[in-house]
Design an enzyme around this catalytic site. Sequence first.
Site, PDB file in Angstrom:
ATOM      1  N   ASN A   1     -29.268   7.594 -23.522  1.00  0.00           N
ATOM      2  CA  ASN A   1     -29.335   8.350 -22.266  1.00  0.00           C
ATOM      3  C   ASN A   1     -28.234   9.401 -22.091  1.00  0.00           C
ATOM      4  OD1 ASN A   1     -27.758   5.958 -21.949  1.00  0.00           O
ATOM      5  ND2 ASN A   1     -27.682   6.334 -19.774  1.00  0.00           N
TER       6      ASN A   1
ATOM      7  N   GLY B   1     -25.137  -0.071 -24.333  1.00  0.00           N
ATOM      8  CA  GLY B   1     -26.586  -0.232 -24.417  1.00  0.00           C
ATOM      9  C   GLY B   1     -27.061  -1.315 -23.465  1.00  0.00           C
ATOM     10  N   GLY B   2     -28.214  -1.880 -23.791  1.00  0.00           N
ATOM     11  CA  GLY B   2     -28.848  -2.835 -22.893  1.00  0.00           C
ATOM     12  C   GLY B   2     -28.355  -4.268 -23.104  1.00  0.00           C
TER      13      GLY B   2
ATOM     14  N   GLY C   1     -26.917  -6.329 -26.414  1.00  0.00           N
ATOM     15  CA  GLY C   1     -25.534  -6.769 -26.201  1.00  0.00           C
ATOM     16  C   GLY C   1     -25.386  -8.263 -26.439  1.00  0.00           C
TER      17      GLY C   1
ATOM     18  N   GLU D   1     -20.443  -2.112 -22.870  1.00  0.00           N
ATOM     19  CA  GLU D   1     -20.784  -1.275 -21.707  1.00  0.00           C
ATOM     20  C   GLU D   1     -22.286  -1.425 -21.513  1.00  0.00           C
ATOM     21  OE1 GLU D   1     -18.690   0.718 -19.850  1.00  0.00           O
ATOM     22  OE2 GLU D   1     -16.956   0.074 -20.991  1.00  0.00           O
TER      23      GLU D   1
ATOM     24  N   CYS E   1     -26.880   4.377 -16.405  1.00  0.00           N
ATOM     25  CA  CYS E   1     -26.362   3.023 -16.157  1.00  0.00           C
ATOM     26  C   CYS E   1     -25.757   2.879 -14.758  1.00  0.00           C
ATOM     27  CB  CYS E   1     -25.323   2.654 -17.213  1.00  0.00           C
ATOM     28  SG  CYS E   1     -23.965   3.828 -17.298  1.00  0.00           S
TER      29      CYS E   1
HETATM   30  P1  NAP Z   1     -30.501  -0.403 -26.363  1.00  0.00           P
HETATM   31  O1  NAP Z   1     -31.943  -0.504 -26.628  1.00  0.00           O
HETATM   32  O2  NAP Z   1     -29.733  -1.644 -26.106  1.00  0.00           O
HETATM   33  O3  NAP Z   1     -29.866   0.406 -27.597  1.00  0.00           O
HETATM   34  C1  NAP Z   1     -28.522   0.776 -27.609  1.00  0.00           C
HETATM   35  C2  NAP Z   1     -28.067   0.905 -29.045  1.00  0.00           C
HETATM   36  O4  NAP Z   1     -28.051  -0.399 -29.630  1.00  0.00           O
HETATM   37  C3  NAP Z   1     -28.984   1.747 -29.922  1.00  0.00           C
HETATM   38  O5  NAP Z   1     -28.219   2.470 -30.850  1.00  0.00           O
HETATM   39  C4  NAP Z   1     -29.813   0.697 -30.626  1.00  0.00           C
HETATM   40  O6  NAP Z   1     -30.374   1.112 -31.833  1.00  0.00           O
HETATM   41  C5  NAP Z   1     -28.763  -0.356 -30.852  1.00  0.00           C
HETATM   42  N1  NAP Z   1     -29.292  -1.687 -31.151  1.00  0.00           N
HETATM   43  C6  NAP Z   1     -30.422  -2.247 -30.715  1.00  0.00           C
HETATM   44  N2  NAP Z   1     -30.543  -3.491 -31.215  1.00  0.00           N
HETATM   45  C7  NAP Z   1     -29.445  -3.709 -31.971  1.00  0.00           C
HETATM   46  C8  NAP Z   1     -28.993  -4.802 -32.759  1.00  0.00           C
HETATM   47  N3  NAP Z   1     -29.681  -5.944 -32.851  1.00  0.00           N
HETATM   48  N4  NAP Z   1     -27.834  -4.679 -33.418  1.00  0.00           N
HETATM   49  C9  NAP Z   1     -27.117  -3.540 -33.332  1.00  0.00           C
HETATM   50  N5  NAP Z   1     -27.508  -2.473 -32.623  1.00  0.00           N
HETATM   51  C10 NAP Z   1     -28.659  -2.558 -31.941  1.00  0.00           C
HETATM   52  O7  NAP Z   1     -30.210   0.561 -25.104  1.00  0.00           O
HETATM   53  P2  NAP Z   1     -30.837   1.985 -24.788  1.00  0.00           P
HETATM   54  O8  NAP Z   1     -32.248   1.801 -24.354  1.00  0.00           O
HETATM   55  O9  NAP Z   1     -30.533   2.961 -25.857  1.00  0.00           O
HETATM   56  O10 NAP Z   1     -29.921   2.372 -23.535  1.00  0.00           O
HETATM   57  C11 NAP Z   1     -30.175   1.924 -22.261  1.00  0.00           C
HETATM   58  C12 NAP Z   1     -29.242   0.815 -21.843  1.00  0.00           C
HETATM   59  O11 NAP Z   1     -27.888   1.210 -22.032  1.00  0.00           O
HETATM   60  C13 NAP Z   1     -29.369   0.534 -20.356  1.00  0.00           C
HETATM   61  O12 NAP Z   1     -29.330  -0.841 -20.124  1.00  0.00           O
HETATM   62  C14 NAP Z   1     -28.160   1.235 -19.776  1.00  0.00           C
HETATM   63  O13 NAP Z   1     -27.761   0.750 -18.523  1.00  0.00           O
HETATM   64  C15 NAP Z   1     -27.150   0.986 -20.843  1.00  0.00           C
HETATM   65  N6  NAP Z   1     -26.046   1.942 -20.725  1.00  0.00           N
HETATM   66  C16 NAP Z   1     -24.817   1.491 -20.328  1.00  0.00           C
HETATM   67  C17 NAP Z   1     -23.772   2.401 -20.165  1.00  0.00           C
HETATM   68  C18 NAP Z   1     -22.406   1.958 -19.751  1.00  0.00           C
HETATM   69  O14 NAP Z   1     -21.470   2.708 -19.988  1.00  0.00           O
HETATM   70  N7  NAP Z   1     -22.244   0.791 -19.157  1.00  0.00           N
HETATM   71  C19 NAP Z   1     -23.987   3.755 -20.393  1.00  0.00           C
HETATM   72  C20 NAP Z   1     -25.264   4.165 -20.790  1.00  0.00           C
HETATM   73  C21 NAP Z   1     -26.279   3.254 -20.960  1.00  0.00           C
HETATM   74  P3  NAP Z   1     -31.915   1.600 -31.885  1.00  0.00           P
HETATM   75  O15 NAP Z   1     -31.959   2.829 -31.053  1.00  0.00           O
HETATM   76  O16 NAP Z   1     -32.133   1.820 -33.322  1.00  0.00           O
HETATM   77  O17 NAP Z   1     -32.736   0.485 -31.327  1.00  0.00           O
END
Ligand code: NAP
Length: 473
Positions: A149, A225-226, A230, A245, A279
Site C-alpha cells: 500500500n 504487513g498483515g 506476521g 508493523e 494501516c
Molecule cells: P501481506 O499480505 O501481509 O504482505 C506483506 C508482505 O509480506 C508482502 O511482501 C508479502 O509477500 C509478504 N509475505 C506474505 N506471506 C509471507 C510469509 N509467509 N513469509 C514472509 N513474507 C510473507 O500484507 P499486504 O496485503 O501487502 O499489506 C496490507 C497489510 O499491511 C494491512 O494489514 C495493513 O494494515 C498492513 N500495513 C501496516 C503498516 C504499519 O506500518 N503498521 C503499514 C502498511 C500496511 P507477497 O506479496 O509475495 O505475498
Amino acid sequence: MKMLLAGSWVDRDKTIEVRDPFDNSVIDTVPRASAADVETALAAAVKGFEAARKMAVYERAQVLLKTAAIVQGRLEEFAVTIAREGSKTIREARKEARRCVNTLTISAEEAKRISGETIPFDSFPGGEKRVGYYQRVPIGVVLAITPFNDPLNLVAHKLGPAIAAGDSVVLKPATVTPLSALKLTEAFVEAGLPPLVLQTLTGHGAEIGDALVADPRVRMISFTGGLDAGQRITTLAGIKKIGMELGSNSPVIVWNDADVRWAAESCVSGAFWAAGQNCIGVQRIYVHKDVYAAFRDGMVEATAKYKIGDKMKEETDMGPMITEGEAKRVERWIAEAKQAGAKVLIGGGRTGALMQPTVLEGVPKTATIHREEVFGPTVNLYPVATVEEALAEANSLPFGLHAALFTRDVDTAFKLALGLDAGGVMINDSTDYRLDSMPFGGIKNSGLGREGVKFSLQEMTEPKVICFYLPTM
Ligand code: NAP
C-alpha cells in the site's frame, strides 16, 4: 525489471507480471525468485554486512543523501511508478515520493546521532578501577518485508535506517508492487552503496518467505504487513529480533464541542486515502449523539464530492483497490453487515476493482466489517452518549495503531487521549496522520516495536559494552 542479487541485476526464466489494477494491463515483469536465490541473497548479505559495518558514518550519510537527491530529481517518475503499480492516485503517489525523500534525509541525519554513554562501573563494590562505555553497533543482516500500500516510502523506512545503522539488507517487497522498491534499489546503487549491502529479491512470500524468515544468518526481521503473515513469521523466526508493523481498525471519537464540518472532511479523507488501504485509515467513528446527525450529513456530503476513477488523472480523488478480488471481499463484508441490519448511507457499489467510498451506520458488533481490519474504502458511524462509552467502544477491539478525537475542550482531549489504547492519538485530525520521524507502531495485534527513523535505528543496532580494568590506577 531485474532484481539485485549478490551485486548483479539478474533475470529469471520464471517471471511475475506486474499489473495496473485500474485496467489490469501488464506494466512490467519481475523475476520470480527461487530457493536457490534465497541462499545466494543470504550468503551475499553476510559478506555485505562486513562492507556495511566498515563504512564510516559520514559515508553512510552521503549515500543516503545522494539517494534522496536522486529520488527528488526523478520525483514524477517515482510517483508514476507508485500510481501505476498500486492503488494510489497520481496526487497521492506524489505525496508518497516526497515523503520518501524525507525518510532518506532523516536517515542520513540520524546516522550521525547514533551514540552511547559512559557507564559508572564503580556504582557498586567490585566495580572500582573500571571505566568504560557502551556504543551502539549494527545488528547484522536485516530481512525487510514490505506491503503493497505504500510501495516506496515503507521500503525507505527499512532501507534508510538499516543503511544508517551499518547493517546489510535482504529486501522482499510485496509481489503486486515490486517496481517502486526496485527503482529505489537502483537509486541506492547509483548513489554508491557498496555491492552486497543490499539484495532486493522479488518473489512470492508464500514460496520464499519461510526460508528467509527462519534462516539464522538473519539477525532482525523488519516486517510490515498483515496479521496472518506476521503471525506466521513470528512462529518461524527463531532467535532473532522482530519488528512488526501490522494492521488496525482505527477508531475516531467526535465530541459535541468539535468543529463538526472539519471533523467530517478530515474523516472522509482519512477513510478513503489510497482507497482505504491504509494501516491508519479511519474505520469506526464514535460520534456524540448531540452532533451525530450533523456529522453524518457532513460525511455524506463530503463523500458525495469524492471523484473516483482513473488514478492518473489530476482530478481523481480515489483509485481502485489493489485487485478486483479485494474489492469483492469488501463488497461481501458490506452485504453481510446490511443483512445484519446496517444501513448504507452512501456508496456500496463496485465496478471491477473500483469500490465506491462507502459510509455505513447501524453496523452490529458481530459484523466482520466492525470487528476486522477492512483495508478498503468503507467507514462505520456509531452514536455515543458519554466519554466512558466512547472509550470502551473505541478500545474494544484487539488493535491499536492510531486513534483520533475531535474536541475543543482541553479536559476532554486529555481524558480521551490518555484513555485511548493506541500507539498514537491525533487530536482534531483523523487517524491518518504520520510524520516520518515520529515513533510509529502499534499495540495489541497492531504490532511490536516502533518505526520512525530514530526509533528504527534503536531496533536495528544493539548496545556493545567496552570496559577497561585499570588495576594500577
Ligand atoms: P501481506 O499480505 O501481509 O504482505 C506483506 C508482505 O509480506 C508482502 O511482501 C508479502 O509477500 C509478504 N509475505 C506474505 N506471506 C509471507 C510469509 N509467509 N513469509 C514472509 N513474507 C510473507 O500484507 P499486504 O496485503 O501487502 O499489506 C496490507 C497489510 O499491511 C494491512 O494489514 C495493513 O494494515 C498492513 N500495513 C501496516 C503498516 C504499519 O506500518 N503498521 C503499514 C502498511 C500496511 P507477497 O506479496 O509475495 O505475498
